[in-house]
Design an enzyme around this catalytic site. Structure first.
Site, PDB file in Angstrom:
ATOM      1  N   GLU A 167     -18.070 -26.566  10.343  1.00  0.00           N
ATOM      2  CA  GLU A 167     -19.258 -27.136  10.464  1.00  0.00           C
ATOM      3  C   GLU A 167     -19.537 -27.809  12.035  1.00  0.00           C
ATOM      4  OE1 GLU A 167     -19.233 -30.758   7.877  1.00  0.00           O
ATOM      5  OE2 GLU A 167     -18.965 -29.340   5.916  1.00  0.00           O
ATOM      6  N   GLU A 171     -21.469 -24.594  12.317  1.00  0.00           N
ATOM      7  CA  GLU A 171     -21.738 -23.461  11.642  1.00  0.00           C
ATOM      8  C   GLU A 171     -21.945 -24.006  10.193  1.00  0.00           C
ATOM      9  OE1 GLU A 171     -19.225 -22.481   9.792  1.00  0.00           O
ATOM     10  OE2 GLU A 171     -17.966 -23.518  11.452  1.00  0.00           O
TER      11      GLU A 171
END
Length: 354
Positions: free
Chosen positions: A316, A173
């Site tokens: 991430e 994300e």
């Protein structure tokens, strides 16, 4: 396909395949159980696919990007513009997930679920639900319909990747403020207290942390999310990135694919998916033990255990390509290692000490 059909279509792992995989692992030229979690993963993959012998053909981390209205309350030291900037950096191959994915020979897909600006990049997949969520201290983050639409994006992404030959997925994300929404989800679903559920995220002062705690408590008080209704919790105090990842976990279970959990944000999505259908847990593979405070409590709620402890807290999806190496190794062991019978070796001396 509606959400109920998806949930009803998720089935348990293939126990027969797991038993066969376990028996083969016990027959390999090694002390019984001596490869620990590698053996557990190999057995889990067999249960997912229904095949004793498996290999990783293609792997991909799905990165959901979205802004969070709660950033207006000062819950992050980073400005919300960083969401858009870092999303482009990922696509340019400059970010942590980009580098680690190259190292692992893995792909990644970046999906704009709700970045608050209209950025452009040839590889950015635009599925924008809205220009970021609402400020959860003033009302719900999104409508139930928006949450379900975001879940469907994740589900459909998994279907597309499966059809393209990917058989190992990861979850990542990008969204400033999403450790706040993750902690709010944890507290809403489990009743855990603010001091054990809220950490410093990307980094903040002690004063900033106390403000973050106050903001989350206020959001929970105003929205009154129903702990027995995961969609209600998600729509009221979650984020579009988390909602998209919920769909990824549901899709992986529905289409029988192993899916790796990264850090605290993707684990919050995993918890929501688990509360929607507990069978989703059987398809999840945690990666690293995130330093973010809420992570341990989410793993406890899921009953899962991380394999890597690297003091990471980046997000991430960076834990996923690292874990891909481990999953591939587990598949290689059961596939390529010789058995005692194949080498005509005596195994009577073995003692099972598990």
């Amino acid at each position: 396909m509606n959400l109920n059909q998806i949930l009803e279509g998720i089935k348990p792992l293939d126990e027969s395949a797991k038993i066969k995989a376990s028996a083969r692992l016990d027959s390999l030229i090694k002390p019984i159980g001596s490869l620990g979690k590698l053996e557990d993963i190999a057995i889990q993959i067999a249960g997912i696919t229904g095949e004793t012998i498996n290999s990783v053909e293609k792997k991909c981390t799905i990165i959901m990007a979205a802004d969070n209205g709660v950033v207006d309350e000062g819950v992050s030291t980073a400005p919300k513009e960083i969401t858009a900037i870092q999303t482009i950096n990922i696509l340019k191959g400059l970010a942590g997930i980009s580098v680690l994915s190259r190292q692992a020979k893995a792909d990644f897909k970046v999906i704009d679920m709700g970045i608050s600006s209209n950025i452009q990049h040839k590889d950015l997949i635009s599925k924008k639900i809205k220009l970021g969520t609402e400020n959860i201290t003033k009302g719900p983050a999104m409508t139930v319909e928006e949450a379900i639409n975001a879940i469907k994006v994740g589900f459909d992404t998994v279907e597309e990747l499966k059809n393209r030959g990917y058989n190992l997925l990861g979850t990542g994300e990008m969204g400033i403020g999403n450790t706040t929404t993750s902690s709010a989800i944890l507290m809403a679903l489990t009743g855990s207290n603010v001091d054990e559920s809220v950490g410093k995220g990307a980094g903040m002062t002690d004063e900033g942390l106390e403000n973050k705690k106050r903001v989350i408590l206020k959001a929970l008080e105003i929205n009154e999310p129903d702990k027995n209704d995961p969609i209600d919790v998600l729509s009221k105090v979650g984020g579009l990135d988390i909602a998209g990842l919920v769909g990824c976990f549901l899709g992986a279970a529905y289409y029988r694919l192993p899916i790796v959990i990264d850090g605290v944000i993707s684990s919050a999505a995993a918890l929501v998916a688990y509360r929607m259908n507990p069978l989703t847990k059987e398809y999840m593979i945690p990666s690293h033990f995130s330093k973010e405070l809420a992570y341990k409590h989410i793993m406890d709620a899921l009953g899962l255990e991380s394999s890597l402890n690297l003091n990471m807290r980046l997000g991430e999806g960076t834990g996923c390509p690292l874990m891909f190496h481990i999953v591939e190794s587990a598949a290689a062991i059961i596939k390529e290692m010789a058995t005692f019978d194949e080498l005509s070796m005596d195994s009577d001396f073995l003692v099972d000490i598990r």
